[in-house]
Design a protein around this motif. Structure first.
Motif, mmCIF file in Angstrom:
data_model
loop_
_atom_site.group_PDB
_atom_site.id
_atom_site.type_symbol
_atom_site.label_atom_id
_atom_site.label_comp_id
_atom_site.label_asym_id
_atom_site.label_seq_id
_atom_site.Cartn_x
_atom_site.Cartn_y
_atom_site.Cartn_z
ATOM 1 N N ARG A 67 13.597 12.540 3.151
ATOM 2 C CA ARG A 67 14.917 12.026 2.805
ATOM 3 C C ARG A 67 14.851 10.599 2.287
ATOM 4 O O ARG A 67 13.998 9.814 2.681
ATOM 5 N N VAL A 68 15.775 10.281 1.386
ATOM 6 C CA VAL A 68 15.911 8.910 0.908
ATOM 7 C C VAL A 68 16.218 8.011 2.102
ATOM 8 O O VAL A 68 17.043 8.334 2.943
ATOM 9 N N GLY A 69 15.522 6.885 2.176
ATOM 10 C CA GLY A 69 15.695 5.974 3.292
ATOM 11 C C GLY A 69 14.721 6.208 4.427
ATOM 12 O O GLY A 69 14.678 5.424 5.373
ATOM 13 N N SER A 70 13.921 7.283 4.341
ATOM 14 C CA SER A 70 12.915 7.545 5.365
ATOM 15 C C SER A 70 11.911 6.403 5.399
ATOM 16 O O SER A 70 11.545 5.836 4.367
ATOM 17 N N PHE A 71 11.454 6.062 6.600
ATOM 18 C CA PHE A 71 10.449 5.015 6.748
ATOM 19 C C PHE A 71 9.066 5.654 6.817
ATOM 20 O O PHE A 71 8.835 6.578 7.594
ATOM 21 N N CYS A 72 8.156 5.163 5.985
ATOM 22 C CA CYS A 72 6.798 5.692 5.919
ATOM 23 C C CYS A 72 5.824 4.522 5.899
ATOM 24 O O CYS A 72 6.222 3.365 5.818
ATOM 25 N N TRP A 73 4.521 4.851 5.930
ATOM 26 C CA TRP A 73 3.489 3.820 6.020
ATOM 27 C C TRP A 73 2.492 3.953 4.881
ATOM 28 O O TRP A 73 2.031 5.040 4.569
ATOM 29 N N ILE A 74 2.180 2.810 4.280
ATOM 30 C CA ILE A 74 1.138 2.743 3.274
ATOM 31 C C ILE A 74 -0.013 1.922 3.831
ATOM 32 O O ILE A 74 0.213 0.931 4.549
ATOM 33 N N THR A 75 -1.246 2.336 3.557
ATOM 34 C CA THR A 75 -2.427 1.581 3.946
ATOM 35 C C THR A 75 -3.310 1.393 2.726
ATOM 36 O O THR A 75 -3.350 2.254 1.840
ATOM 37 N N GLY A 76 -4.005 0.270 2.660
ATOM 38 C CA GLY A 76 -4.865 0.037 1.503
ATOM 39 C C GLY A 76 -5.691 -1.221 1.638
ATOM 40 O O GLY A 76 -5.512 -2.021 2.560
ATOM 41 N N TRP A 77 -6.595 -1.394 0.672
ATOM 42 C CA TRP A 77 -7.536 -2.518 0.671
ATOM 43 C C TRP A 77 -7.216 -3.501 -0.452
ATOM 44 O O TRP A 77 -8.072 -4.312 -0.813
ATOM 45 N N GLY A 78 -6.028 -3.446 -1.001
ATOM 46 C CA GLY A 78 -5.690 -4.274 -2.158
ATOM 47 C C GLY A 78 -5.447 -5.729 -1.819
ATOM 48 O O GLY A 78 -5.615 -6.184 -0.680
ATOM 49 N N GLN A 79 -5.021 -6.467 -2.841
ATOM 50 C CA GLN A 79 -4.765 -7.896 -2.676
ATOM 51 C C GLN A 79 -3.604 -8.125 -1.716
ATOM 52 O O GLN A 79 -2.638 -7.359 -1.702
ATOM 53 N N THR A 80 -3.702 -9.198 -0.940
ATOM 54 C CA THR A 80 -2.624 -9.577 -0.029
ATOM 55 C C THR A 80 -1.780 -10.709 -0.604
ATOM 56 O O THR A 80 -0.801 -11.121 0.000
ATOM 57 N N LYS A 81 -2.169 -11.215 -1.773
ATOM 58 C CA LYS A 81 -1.371 -12.222 -2.475
ATOM 59 C C LYS A 81 -1.650 -12.110 -3.958
ATOM 60 O O LYS A 81 -2.646 -11.510 -4.376
ATOM 61 N N VAL A 82 -0.757 -12.683 -4.761
ATOM 62 C CA VAL A 82 -0.910 -12.673 -6.215
ATOM 63 C C VAL A 82 -1.229 -14.084 -6.671
ATOM 64 O O VAL A 82 -0.471 -15.022 -6.390
ATOM 65 N N GLY A 83 -2.362 -14.260 -7.369
ATOM 66 C CA GLY A 83 -2.749 -15.577 -7.832
ATOM 67 C C GLY A 83 -2.221 -15.877 -9.219
ATOM 68 O O GLY A 83 -1.472 -15.100 -9.818
ATOM 69 N N ASP A 84 -2.623 -17.022 -9.754
ATOM 70 C CA ASP A 84 -2.280 -17.393 -11.120
ATOM 71 C C ASP A 84 -3.005 -16.473 -12.097
ATOM 72 O O ASP A 84 -4.006 -15.843 -11.738
ATOM 73 N N PRO A 85 -2.526 -16.383 -13.354
ATOM 74 C CA PRO A 85 -3.149 -15.467 -14.323
ATOM 75 C C PRO A 85 -4.653 -15.657 -14.476
ATOM 76 O O PRO A 85 -5.382 -14.700 -14.723
ATOM 77 N N ASP A 86 -5.138 -16.897 -14.369
ATOM 78 C CA ASP A 86 -6.569 -17.152 -14.541
ATOM 79 C C ASP A 86 -7.312 -17.227 -13.209
ATOM 80 O O ASP A 86 -8.472 -17.621 -13.161
ATOM 81 N N GLU A 87 -6.645 -16.861 -12.137
ATOM 82 C CA GLU A 87 -7.257 -16.927 -10.816
ATOM 83 C C GLU A 87 -7.722 -15.544 -10.373
ATOM 84 O O GLU A 87 -6.992 -14.562 -10.497
ATOM 85 N N SER A 88 -8.941 -15.466 -9.869
ATOM 86 C CA SER A 88 -9.486 -14.219 -9.359
ATOM 87 C C SER A 88 -9.182 -14.113 -7.863
ATOM 88 O O SER A 88 -9.656 -14.928 -7.065
ATOM 89 N N VAL A 89 -8.365 -13.112 -7.507
ATOM 90 C CA VAL A 89 -7.988 -12.932 -6.103
ATOM 91 C C VAL A 89 -8.775 -11.749 -5.543
ATOM 92 O O VAL A 89 -8.699 -10.640 -6.079
#
Length: 250
Positions: free
Chosen positions: A94-116
């Motif tokens: 249902r719309v509004g259901s709470f679910c969980w996502i897990t992953g190894w991605g970035q935890t912040k977004v850097g500047d365009p020329d910054e490697s995060v």
């Protein structure tokens, strides 16, 4: 069942035998292998035949963004490694259901020329399910796709970023799971978005229930091929036959 659901966005285009990929199970730290973890080789990669990287001659991306990994060895379930069931069309998400996502991605977004760097530790976040019509409207607002053309199809689902959480760069292929009637189901696979966790561009996932028939058929074919090999050669591979569930490669 020794099968994993993932995203083919890393560049695969068809079903193929494999001798380089492997999955790490039973740990939340990418660089850590313990007595409780297991690294298993991938025997075969099966890409959805209608996978599309981009659509409508624009950045609007990835339809049928799903792949199956057949593992070379049986996985013994433990407290650290357990299966999650595949969401079928009978599952009422249902719309509004709470679910969980897990992953190894970035935890912040850097500047365009910054490697995060990606996170070495598995991250998790609770998200809520957005109505596909609302998600479609938001993506039309930021793209040049004509309004009469549907962007968010029935084979997709979106997350509502109003809670301030969503996936980011490097999370492609991560699982979205929901607890329904005390059972965990994988309902989605991270597919695409614009930017990273923006309110105006929700995270888009492949909707697993729309592909459950395809997954069942592919697993049956893989098992059938293995059975023919067993009869013709006398080789008895390790197969765990049971409910249609997918091992979460966390």
């Amino acid at each position: 069942m020794r099968t994993l659901v993932m995203s083919p966005a890393c560049g695969f285009r068809k079903s193929m035998r494999n001798d380089t990929l492997n999955v790490l199970l039973g740990t939340t730290i990418l660089t850590e292998e313990t007595n409780y973890s297991a690294r298993v080789l991938v025997q075969e990669v099966v890409i959805h035949p209608n996978y599309q990287q981009n659509r409508y001659w624009s950045w609007i991306g990835r339809e049928n963004n799903l792949a199956l990994l057949k593992l070379s060895d049986k996985v013994n379930y433990t407290k650290q490694m357990s299966p999650v069931c595949i969401a079928s069309s009978a599952i009422d998400l249902r719309v509004g259901s709470f679910c969980w996502i897990t992953g190894w991605g970035q935890t912040k977004v850097g500047d365009p020329d910054e490697s995060v760097p990606l996170s070495p530790i598995l991250q998790e976040a609770e998200i809520s399910i957005m109505h596909n019509d609302d998600c479609d409207t938001l993506y039309h607002d930021v793209s040049e796709v004509p309004s009469i053309v549907r962007i968010i199809s029935s084979s997709m689902l979106c997350s509502d970023y109003s809670r301030g959480r969503d996936f980011c760069y490097g999370d492609d292929g991560s699982p979205l799971v929901c607890e329904i009637d005390h059972t965990w189901f994988q309902v989605g696979v991270v597919s695409w978005t614009l930017g990273c966790a923006h309110l105006e561009t929700p995270g888009v996932y492949s909707r697993i229930s729309e592909y459950s028939k395809w997954i069942e058929r592919e697993i049956a074919e893989l098992n059938s091929a293995t059975a023919i090999l067993r009869v013709s050669s006398g080789i008895v591979p390790s197969l765990l036959l049971g409910p249609l569930c997918v091992v979460m490669a966390l």
